[in-house]
Design an enzyme around this catalytic site. Structure first.
Site, PDB file in Angstrom:
ATOM      1  N   THR A 167      -7.584   6.964  -2.444  1.00  0.00           N
ATOM      2  CA  THR A 167      -8.701   7.842  -2.805  1.00  0.00           C
ATOM      3  C   THR A 167      -9.632   7.980  -1.613  1.00  0.00           C
ATOM      4  O   THR A 167      -9.762   7.036  -0.825  1.00  0.00           O
ATOM      5  CB  THR A 167      -9.450   7.210  -3.993  1.00  0.00           C
ATOM      6  OG1 THR A 167      -8.644   7.381  -5.138  1.00  0.00           O
ATOM      7  CG2 THR A 167     -10.807   7.831  -4.237  1.00  0.00           C
ATOM      8  N   HIS A 220      -8.769   0.177  -8.490  1.00  0.00           N
ATOM      9  CA  HIS A 220      -8.135   0.452  -9.777  1.00  0.00           C
ATOM     10  C   HIS A 220      -9.187   0.937 -10.778  1.00  0.00           C
ATOM     11  O   HIS A 220     -10.007   0.165 -11.253  1.00  0.00           O
ATOM     12  CB  HIS A 220      -7.426  -0.810 -10.273  1.00  0.00           C
ATOM     13  CG  HIS A 220      -6.458  -0.510 -11.361  1.00  0.00           C
ATOM     14  ND1 HIS A 220      -5.284   0.180 -11.138  1.00  0.00           N
ATOM     15  CD2 HIS A 220      -6.500  -0.757 -12.678  1.00  0.00           C
ATOM     16  CE1 HIS A 220      -4.647   0.340 -12.277  1.00  0.00           C
ATOM     17  NE2 HIS A 220      -5.357  -0.224 -13.232  1.00  0.00           N
TER      18      HIS A 220
HETATM   19  N1  ASP Z   1     -10.002   4.889  -8.135  1.00  0.00           N
HETATM   20  C1  ASP Z   1      -8.817   5.713  -8.166  1.00  0.00           C
HETATM   21  C2  ASP Z   1      -8.329   5.842  -9.578  1.00  0.00           C
HETATM   22  O1  ASP Z   1      -8.258   4.848 -10.276  1.00  0.00           O
HETATM   23  C3  ASP Z   1      -7.739   5.186  -7.309  1.00  0.00           C
HETATM   24  C4  ASP Z   1      -8.165   4.912  -5.900  1.00  0.00           C
HETATM   25  O2  ASP Z   1      -9.257   4.474  -5.653  1.00  0.00           O
HETATM   26  O3  ASP Z   1      -7.360   5.169  -5.004  1.00  0.00           O
HETATM   27  O4  ASP Z   1      -7.996   6.931  -9.969  1.00  0.00           O
END
Ligand code: ASP
Length: 296
Positions: A167, A220
């Site tokens: 992300t 996550h």
């Molecule tokens: N936070 C994002 C999600 O859970 C994943 C990430 O940070 O890459 O969709």
């Protein structure tokens, strides 16, 4: 006020052979945003431009290069927030959009709402002339293979640190002393259709407030949202007046309270940066008038 720009490109077990690409991607994004800031542009324009650069870069899990859901589709989430007014715009589970962060900005600026998802977000995009693309334009071979492997292994390879989390996020402080933040993601691999993570949720994936500072998170999402990670970082920033301490405290809290894993970037109104993560690596970088640095 001297401007500052800080970006991240995810926190997970980034393989060694990808670290250089991540560092380069962060640098490109910072330089695009910096050009705006140094010419007197706004923090909002800078974070949007930096995130767009990362959405175009297939290395990251945002825009082109996003992970695939369990049906082999790409559904993306994004958020942008203005620390001056506390206005924000968000989109979730959007398909066929090249730059979800720009769509989020239009939601903030041209709709009566803050958050539009799925089909409605696409309708809103069409109404506002947003650039669409084919799903195939966003999918990269690496992610097709990853989904195939995950299906074959019955999710076992999705261990805590291995599951890809690239992300992207950016925080900018401009010369008028306004702060803004933006995030964008394809989410987590093999997610259920229409699953939404922390990234587009205000206070979870990001938060910006001219009275305190801003934060952008990664990790996550199912765990990050339980502790409203970004707003909790802002709370710690207000309390400690130290961005590095705030970043460390919130990641400790994430781990202690929900056994969560991820990373965060924090910027205060003096332009001081804090970064913390409890994953093996995190991609991030920043530029000030004095220096630029990039890490993985
Ligand atoms: N936070 C994002 C999600 O859970 C994943 C990430 O940070 O890459 O969709």
């Amino acid at each position: 006020m001297n401007p500052v720009l800080v970006v991240h490109g995810g926190a997970w077990n980034i393989p060694y052979d990808l670290t250089e690409k991540h560092r380069k991607g962060c640098k490109e994004a910072v330089l695009v945003g910096w050009e705006i800031l140094i010419n007197g542009g706004t923090a909002l324009d800078a974070v949007e431009a930096a995130v767009k650069s990362m959405e175009d870069n297939p290395v990251f899990d945002a825009g082109k290069g996003s992970v695939l859901n369990m049906e082999g589709e790409i559904e993306m989430d994004a958020l942008i927030m203005d620390g001056k007014t506390l206005s924000f715009g968000a989109v979730a589970a959007v398909k066929n959009i090249k730059h979800p962060v720009s769509l989020a900005r239009l939601v903030m600026e041209r709709s009566k709402h803050n958050f539009i998802v799925g089909e409605g977000a696409l309708k809103f995009a069409r109404k506002n002339g947003v650039e669409e693309c084919k799903t195939g334009d966003l999918i990269v071979e690496r992610e097709r293979k990853r989904l195939f492997e995950i299906r074959k292994e019955g999710n076992r390879i999705e261990s805590l640190f291995q599951s890809r989390k690239d992300t992207v996020g950016a925080i900018a402080l401009d010369s008028s002393r306004n702060i803004a933040v933006a995030t964008s993601t394809g989410g987590i691999p093999n997610k259920f259709p229409s699953r939404v993570g922390d990234t587009p949720l205000i206070g979870c994936g990001a938060y910006a407030d001219n009275e305190i500072g801003a934060a952008a998170a990664t990790g996550h999402g199912e765990d990050l949202m339980k502790v409203t990670l970004a707003k909790t970082a802002i709370y710690f920033l207000k309390k400690t007046k130290n961005p590095q301490k705030a970043a460390e405290k919130v990641i400790n809290y994430l781990e202690r309270r929900v056994n969560g894993h991820g990373g965060i970037i924090v910027l205060d109104m003096k332009g001081r940066i804090g970064v913390a993560y409890n994953t093996p690596r995190m991609a991030y970088g920043y530029k000030t008038v004095k220096e630029e640095k990039f890490f993985v």
